[in-house]
Design a protein around this motif. Structure first.
Motif, PDB file in Angstrom:
ATOM      1  N   GLY A 146      16.597  25.909 -65.513  1.00 37.63           N
ATOM      2  CA  GLY A 146      17.320  26.628 -66.696  1.00 37.63           C
ATOM      3  C   GLY A 146      18.867  26.643 -66.250  1.00 37.63           C
ATOM      4  O   GLY A 146      19.474  25.751 -65.359  1.00 37.63           O
ATOM      5  N   VAL A 147      19.526  27.501 -67.185  1.00 32.36           N
ATOM      6  CA  VAL A 147      21.065  27.603 -67.044  1.00 32.36           C
ATOM      7  C   VAL A 147      21.680  27.818 -65.636  1.00 32.36           C
ATOM      8  O   VAL A 147      22.791  27.642 -65.323  1.00 32.36           O
ATOM      9  CB  VAL A 147      21.619  28.311 -67.982  1.00 32.36           C
ATOM     10  CG1 VAL A 147      21.709  27.777 -69.487  1.00 32.36           C
ATOM     11  CG2 VAL A 147      21.024  29.946 -68.060  1.00 32.36           C
ATOM     12  N   ALA A 148      20.839  28.403 -64.765  1.00 32.19           N
ATOM     13  CA  ALA A 148      21.265  28.936 -63.504  1.00 32.19           C
ATOM     14  C   ALA A 148      21.697  27.575 -62.756  1.00 32.19           C
ATOM     15  O   ALA A 148      22.008  27.618 -61.375  1.00 32.19           O
ATOM     16  CB  ALA A 148      20.250  29.662 -62.743  1.00 32.19           C
ATOM     17  N   GLN A 149      21.288  26.386 -62.949  1.00 28.54           N
ATOM     18  CA  GLN A 149      21.501  25.183 -62.289  1.00 28.54           C
ATOM     19  C   GLN A 149      23.107  24.895 -62.629  1.00 28.54           C
ATOM     20  O   GLN A 149      23.638  23.392 -62.202  1.00 28.54           O
ATOM     21  CB  GLN A 149      20.766  24.074 -62.929  1.00 28.54           C
ATOM     22  CG  GLN A 149      19.245  24.379 -62.607  1.00 28.54           C
ATOM     23  CD  GLN A 149      18.085  23.348 -63.249  1.00 28.54           C
ATOM     24  OE1 GLN A 149      18.596  22.789 -63.994  1.00 28.54           O
ATOM     25  NE2 GLN A 149      16.922  23.301 -62.723  1.00 28.54           N
ATOM     26  N   THR A 150      23.659  25.264 -63.412  1.00 33.98           N
ATOM     27  CA  THR A 150      25.152  25.140 -63.451  1.00 33.98           C
ATOM     28  C   THR A 150      26.209  26.210 -63.295  1.00 33.98           C
ATOM     29  O   THR A 150      25.774  27.311 -63.072  1.00 33.98           O
ATOM     30  CB  THR A 150      25.534  24.826 -65.286  1.00 33.98           C
ATOM     31  OG1 THR A 150      25.227  25.883 -65.773  1.00 33.98           O
ATOM     32  CG2 THR A 150      24.325  23.732 -65.641  1.00 33.98           C
ATOM     33  N   HIS A 151      27.474  26.057 -63.307  1.00 26.00           N
ATOM     34  CA  HIS A 151      28.289  27.220 -62.980  1.00 26.00           C
ATOM     35  C   HIS A 151      28.535  28.044 -64.087  1.00 26.00           C
ATOM     36  O   HIS A 151      28.822  29.130 -63.884  1.00 26.00           O
ATOM     37  CB  HIS A 151      29.859  26.274 -62.806  1.00 26.00           C
ATOM     38  CG  HIS A 151      30.229  25.753 -61.510  1.00 26.00           C
ATOM     39  ND1 HIS A 151      30.038  26.566 -60.471  1.00 26.00           N
ATOM     40  CD2 HIS A 151      30.152  24.446 -61.301  1.00 26.00           C
ATOM     41  CE1 HIS A 151      30.283  25.477 -59.404  1.00 26.00           C
ATOM     42  NE2 HIS A 151      30.298  24.288 -60.075  1.00 26.00           N
ATOM     43  N   ASP A 152      28.081  27.630 -65.373  1.00 26.48           N
ATOM     44  CA  ASP A 152      28.064  28.380 -66.400  1.00 26.48           C
ATOM     45  C   ASP A 152      27.403  29.725 -66.395  1.00 26.48           C
ATOM     46  O   ASP A 152      27.713  30.962 -66.796  1.00 26.48           O
ATOM     47  CB  ASP A 152      27.641  27.659 -67.810  1.00 26.48           C
ATOM     48  CG  ASP A 152      28.523  26.686 -68.297  1.00 26.48           C
ATOM     49  OD1 ASP A 152      29.862  26.702 -67.784  1.00 26.48           O
ATOM     50  OD2 ASP A 152      28.172  25.797 -68.865  1.00 26.48           O
ATOM     51  N   TYR A 153      26.560  29.700 -65.393  1.00 29.61           N
ATOM     52  CA  TYR A 153      25.474  30.969 -65.323  1.00 29.61           C
ATOM     53  C   TYR A 153      26.301  31.997 -64.622  1.00 29.61           C
ATOM     54  O   TYR A 153      26.045  33.069 -65.272  1.00 29.61           O
ATOM     55  CB  TYR A 153      24.454  30.576 -64.380  1.00 29.61           C
ATOM     56  CG  TYR A 153      23.249  31.495 -64.170  1.00 29.61           C
ATOM     57  CD1 TYR A 153      22.695  31.975 -65.313  1.00 29.61           C
ATOM     58  CD2 TYR A 153      22.953  32.146 -62.940  1.00 29.61           C
ATOM     59  CE1 TYR A 153      21.520  32.848 -65.228  1.00 29.61           C
ATOM     60  CE2 TYR A 153      21.886  33.066 -62.995  1.00 29.61           C
ATOM     61  CZ  TYR A 153      21.276  33.242 -64.175  1.00 29.61           C
ATOM     62  OH  TYR A 153      20.038  34.283 -64.185  1.00 29.61           O
ATOM     63  N   TRP A 154      27.089  31.955 -64.027  1.00 29.88           N
ATOM     64  CA  TRP A 154      28.159  32.960 -63.313  1.00 29.88           C
ATOM     65  C   TRP A 154      28.859  33.702 -64.497  1.00 29.88           C
ATOM     66  O   TRP A 154      28.696  34.876 -64.653  1.00 29.88           O
ATOM     67  CB  TRP A 154      29.107  32.639 -62.467  1.00 29.88           C
ATOM     68  CG  TRP A 154      29.884  33.537 -61.598  1.00 29.88           C
ATOM     69  CD1 TRP A 154      31.301  33.693 -62.086  1.00 29.88           C
ATOM     70  CD2 TRP A 154      29.626  34.444 -60.628  1.00 29.88           C
ATOM     71  NE1 TRP A 154      31.808  34.762 -61.311  1.00 29.88           N
ATOM     72  CE2 TRP A 154      30.484  34.962 -60.522  1.00 29.88           C
ATOM     73  CE3 TRP A 154      28.386  34.676 -60.112  1.00 29.88           C
ATOM     74  CZ2 TRP A 154      30.787  36.293 -59.677  1.00 29.88           C
ATOM     75  CZ3 TRP A 154      28.369  35.561 -59.197  1.00 29.88           C
ATOM     76  CH2 TRP A 154      29.434  36.437 -58.690  1.00 29.88           C
ATOM     77  N   TYR A 193      11.113  33.358 -60.143  1.00 36.91           N
ATOM     78  CA  TYR A 193      10.844  33.349 -61.730  1.00 36.91           C
ATOM     79  C   TYR A 193      10.630  31.922 -62.280  1.00 36.91           C
ATOM     80  O   TYR A 193      11.725  31.101 -61.879  1.00 36.91           O
ATOM     81  CB  TYR A 193      12.198  33.793 -62.454  1.00 36.91           C
ATOM     82  CG  TYR A 193      11.953  34.140 -63.979  1.00 36.91           C
ATOM     83  CD1 TYR A 193      11.095  33.651 -64.424  1.00 36.91           C
ATOM     84  CD2 TYR A 193      12.993  35.097 -64.526  1.00 36.91           C
ATOM     85  CE1 TYR A 193      10.812  33.796 -66.070  1.00 36.91           C
ATOM     86  CE2 TYR A 193      12.953  35.107 -66.029  1.00 36.91           C
ATOM     87  CZ  TYR A 193      11.570  34.930 -66.537  1.00 36.91           C
ATOM     88  OH  TYR A 193      11.611  34.844 -68.023  1.00 36.91           O
ATOM     89  N   ILE A 194       9.885  31.483 -62.737  1.00 38.25           N
ATOM     90  CA  ILE A 194       9.347  30.131 -63.075  1.00 38.25           C
ATOM     91  C   ILE A 194      10.094  30.006 -64.609  1.00 38.25           C
ATOM     92  O   ILE A 194       9.278  30.347 -65.394  1.00 38.25           O
ATOM     93  CB  ILE A 194       7.905  29.861 -63.000  1.00 38.25           C
ATOM     94  CG1 ILE A 194       7.054  29.853 -61.495  1.00 38.25           C
ATOM     95  CG2 ILE A 194       7.523  28.238 -63.302  1.00 38.25           C
ATOM     96  CD1 ILE A 194       7.801  29.202 -60.394  1.00 38.25           C
ATOM     97  N   SER A 195      11.221  29.781 -64.569  1.00 38.50           N
ATOM     98  CA  SER A 195      12.019  29.740 -65.724  1.00 38.50           C
ATOM     99  C   SER A 195      12.202  28.089 -66.090  1.00 38.50           C
ATOM    100  O   SER A 195      12.266  27.316 -65.331  1.00 38.50           O
ATOM    101  CB  SER A 195      13.072  30.449 -65.444  1.00 38.50           C
ATOM    102  OG  SER A 195      14.155  29.873 -64.432  1.00 38.50           O
ATOM    103  N   SER A 196      12.697  28.049 -67.350  1.00 45.34           N
ATOM    104  CA  SER A 196      13.331  26.741 -67.928  1.00 45.34           C
ATOM    105  C   SER A 196      14.574  27.337 -68.532  1.00 45.34           C
ATOM    106  O   SER A 196      15.079  28.360 -68.688  1.00 45.34           O
ATOM    107  CB  SER A 196      12.254  26.191 -68.849  1.00 45.34           C
ATOM    108  OG  SER A 196      12.257  27.098 -70.065  1.00 45.34           O
TER     109      SER A 196
END
Lengths: 453, 290
Positions: free
Chosen positions: A283-291, A253-256
């Motif tokens: 996007g937000v998956a680059q951080t712990h918050d995503y979980w 998924y080419i997401s931002s």
């Protein structure tokens, strides 16, 4: 011959000197004491932009608490562009004309950056400043710097253009994906301007590059499904149903940060495609918050990850810890935004102030420093669209060659209880640097992870 | 066959969810006869107040839900008392005020809980994936669809069989006539303002584990509510039910026949245009609740 004594001159000179010293300082001297104004034009409600603003504010406060830049304090102003082009242009113009901004950052949406660039360029002569684009990718933003240097010389991009992502993708397709055993891939694209070159191929007067589908095929992969989707509000379930039917091995998924990847993960986890691995581009998956944002539905998702717990440069962990303490999530743009402020500090010190903006521009082009993810410097090779972009790939071979140490990007997977497993690098040049921390054997399929629950 | 199977299952499930989202809007249009532009506030308020009670006060999920419902009812009553009643005849003030309420709720939600705050409401009723024929669907969606149908049935029974329900229907047909026969208009208006919150709250809680949760979420769902209500005939529950499933089927067809989910919104709008051209009052006669 005049023989008269001129002793009367001495007291007059003394008085004149004293008077001169008592006079208010001239414009140059005054400027030396005025704060350095740095503005950020962006949507204060955006999950991508807000952290950039917060972390730049933190950097500015740190610098101010340590005496400022050459004794001058930083005045950091946030101008809400509301994610709207017209509002952003107005905000940038106000920063220049009312606040006297020396440096202006614009949030990473290409459409907005292009509009701000075009509308403020004519003001440069009367309001000399540096314009920095925080994270957008549209090539035109910096291609035009090379093509019309006098007009756009003050414009810089702290990230790379679309073409700068080919080397990474070539590496993923040819290396990481092969190690995972993924042969048939489905690609979803965020339907915004920045993905156009990758979807349709980069065909400009200055560069020709293949589509990413073609790049995948060149690496022996088969693209079995491809679809552009709205950044937000998409109902993904029917798409996932079709992807499963297409017999894909995985979903890229080419997401931002504008994409609702949290909504995507929630639907993926209970869809026909729940056994297919997903690789989220940005996007937000680059951080712990995503979980937490997905309530743990991100179990198995693969993404680059920038809140890592190891030291890639000496500045990585201090920043990550500070950001965590302040509750600021650190995606790529957060790391860059923080580095930008310290880079500006070094540039101003190298230029001896901000009075001579041409000199500041020269220093922007030549200053180099280490930041939390590698090397912070701007490309000086006269190759569009890389000129005036943060260094990353070699402009002469953007599909295959990454500058060593320019940008470390660990690839990771969300595993049980939100634990992050590091699985690979993003280019061959950084394999050795990341080898102590990443291992492709750490990867587990979503089904395996669900069984371990 | 595969496409048809998907259109039917997805059309039904999405239609049922749209019904939950739109029912409240339609009832307000039918009874109070106002275009409730503040409707968008209900969605984020459901999520963020529940979350706030869980995180800041330490309530369990159940207690947080109960507290959220009290807050929703209190705010609904306050909106009626403070805005709708005094400005009932001044539409420009009413619409602006309602819109501002939605914006304020959005901004406050975003201030305390921006998207990256990781707000997640554990309102999952059924975990996992359900397979119907060749179609896979989150079990939560299937459960949501069933709840939507049951709730709609209860609403219909309420409006048809109870004294209060009949009073509300009478009110939807004519205020003055209702006054003449001694209906407590003021009380029913209050009651309606609170009643419409029920399907929206339930719908939001069902959607939350499988769809986007952010402070702006209300606008997306309000758009759907408006679309469905307009197609069905503003303020008519029967039309809302038909329109919900019609939009659901059109959306599903866009995905599985045309293969272009980006056109779901446009297709819904096109459907509205076609229906309004053919039948300007919507599918069923407007301004009557049933």
């Amino acid at each position: 011959m005049c023989t008269k004594s001129r002793s009367w001159l001495f007291p007059i000179m003394i008085m004149a000197l004293a008077f001169a010293f008592c006079l208010p300082a001239g414009p140059a001297a005054a400027a030396d004491k005025e704060p350095i104004v740095i503005g950020y034009v962006g949507n204060v409600d955006s999950p991508g932009t807000r952290p950039s603003m917060d972390i730049q504010k933190m950097a500015a406060e740190e610098i101010n608490n340590n005496g400022g830049i050459m004794g001058r304090q930083i005045k950091y102003i946030i101008a809400n562009g509301k994610g709207d082009t017209t509002a952003s242009v107005d905000a940038a113009r106000r920063l220049l004309m009312e606040n006297g901004a020396d440096f202006i950052f614009v949030e990473g949406r290409s459409e907005i950056c292009l509009a701000v660039q075009e509308s403020t360029a004519p003001l440069y002569k009367d309001y000399p400043h540096i314009l920095i684009f925080n994270g957008p990718m549209d090539s035109e933003l910096t291609a035009r710097v090379l093509h019309d240097y006098d007009k756009y010389k003050h414009c810089f991009r702290d990230w790379d253009p679309e073409a700068g992502h080919y080397a990474q993708m070539n590496y993923f397709f040819g290396n990481l994906y092969k190690k995972m055993g993924w042969k048939k891939i489905a690609i979803l694209w965020e339907d915004l301007a920045w993905t156009t070159d990758w979807r349709e191929g980069c065909k400009t007067s200055y560069m020709t590059l293949p589509t990413w589908e073609e790049l995948a095929r060149q690496n022996g992969l088969e693209v079995v499904y491809t679809k552009a989707v709205k950044p937000r509000g998409t109902m993904y379930l029917p798409i996932l149903q079709q992807i499963a039917r297409a017999d894909a091995d995985m979903i890229l998924y080419i997401s931002s940060w504008f994409t609702d990847t949290e909504s995507f993960a929630k639907q993926w986890a209970n869809s026909a495609a729940s056994d297919l691995p997903i690789n989220l581009y940005g996007g937000v998956a680059q951080t712990h918050d995503y979980w937490d944002m997905t309530g743990g539905k991100a179990l198995g998702a693969v993404s680059s990850f920038f809140e890592f717990d190891f030291e890639l440069t000496e500045k990585s962990q201090p920043l990550i810890k500070k950001a965590k303490k302040k509750g600021i999530p650190l995606q790529i743009n957060g790391h860059l935004a923080y580095a930008d402020i310290y880079f500006i500090k070094e540039v101003i010190e190298n230029a001896g102030g901000t009075q001579n903006m041409d000199k500041v521009i020269r220093m922007m082009e030549t200053t180099e420093m280490t930041y939390s993810l590698g090397t912070m410097a701007y490309e000086t090779k006269p190759v569009a669209p890389f000129f005036h972009c943060k260094v990353r790939v070699d402009p002469d071979d953007p599909v295959n060659s990454t500058y060593d140490g320019s940008f470390f990007q660990p690839m990771a997977q969300f595993q049980n209880d939100g634990k992050i497993a590091y699985i690979g690098a993003s280019c061959k040049e950084h394999e050795d640097d990341l080898a102590p921390y990443v291992d492709v054997d750490n990867y587990k399929t979503p089904a395996e992870l669900r069984e371990m629950k | 066959m595969w496409a048809l199977e998907n259109i039917i299952i997805y059309g039904l499930c999405m239609g049922a969810i749209y019904l939950l989202i739109a029912m409240g809007f339609s009832i307000i249009c039918g009874v109070l006869r106002i275009f409730h532009l503040g409707y968008a506030y209900i969605f984020p308020l459901t999520i963020y107040v529940t979350w706030a009670f869980m995180q800041e006060v330490g309530f369990s999920f159940g207690w947080a839900l109960a507290a959220m419902v009290i807050v929703q009812f209190a705010l609904g009553a306050a909106i009626y008392r403070g805005l709708i009643r005094p400005y009932f005849e001044k539409e420009e003030i009413l619409f602006t005020g309602l819109l501002l309420i939605a914006l304020i709720v959005e901004k406050i939600s975003n201030y305390f809980y921006p998207p990256q705050a990781g707000v997640y409401i554990p309102s999952t009723i059924m975990e996992g994936t359900t397979q119907i024929g060749h179609v896979y669907m989150p079990a939560q969606f299937v459960a949501g669809g069933i709840i939507a149908l049951v709730l709609t049935g209860l609403f219909i029974l309420f409006f048809l069989k109870t004294r209060i329900g009949m009073g509300i229907r009478a009110l939807s047909q004519g205020i003055y006539e209702s006054k003449i026969v001694g209906i407590n208009i003021e009380g029913l208006y209050y009651f309606t303002m609170l009643l419409v919150l029920v399907p929206v709250i339930i719908g939001t809680l069902i959607i939350a584990p499988v769809w986007a949760v952010d402070p702006q979420m209300g606008w997306l769902y309000m758009n759907t509510a408006i679309l469905v209500s307009v197609i069905g005939g503003l303020g008519n529950l029967r039309g809302t039910i038909i329109a919900s499933f019609l939009v659901g089927f059109v959306h599903a067809a866009m995905c599985f026949v045309i293969g272009e989910p980006r056109l779901m919104g446009a297709a819904g709008m096109a459907l509205a245009v076609v229906i309004l051209v053919v039948k300007p009052t919507g599918l069923t006669r407007s301004e009557t609740l049933w």
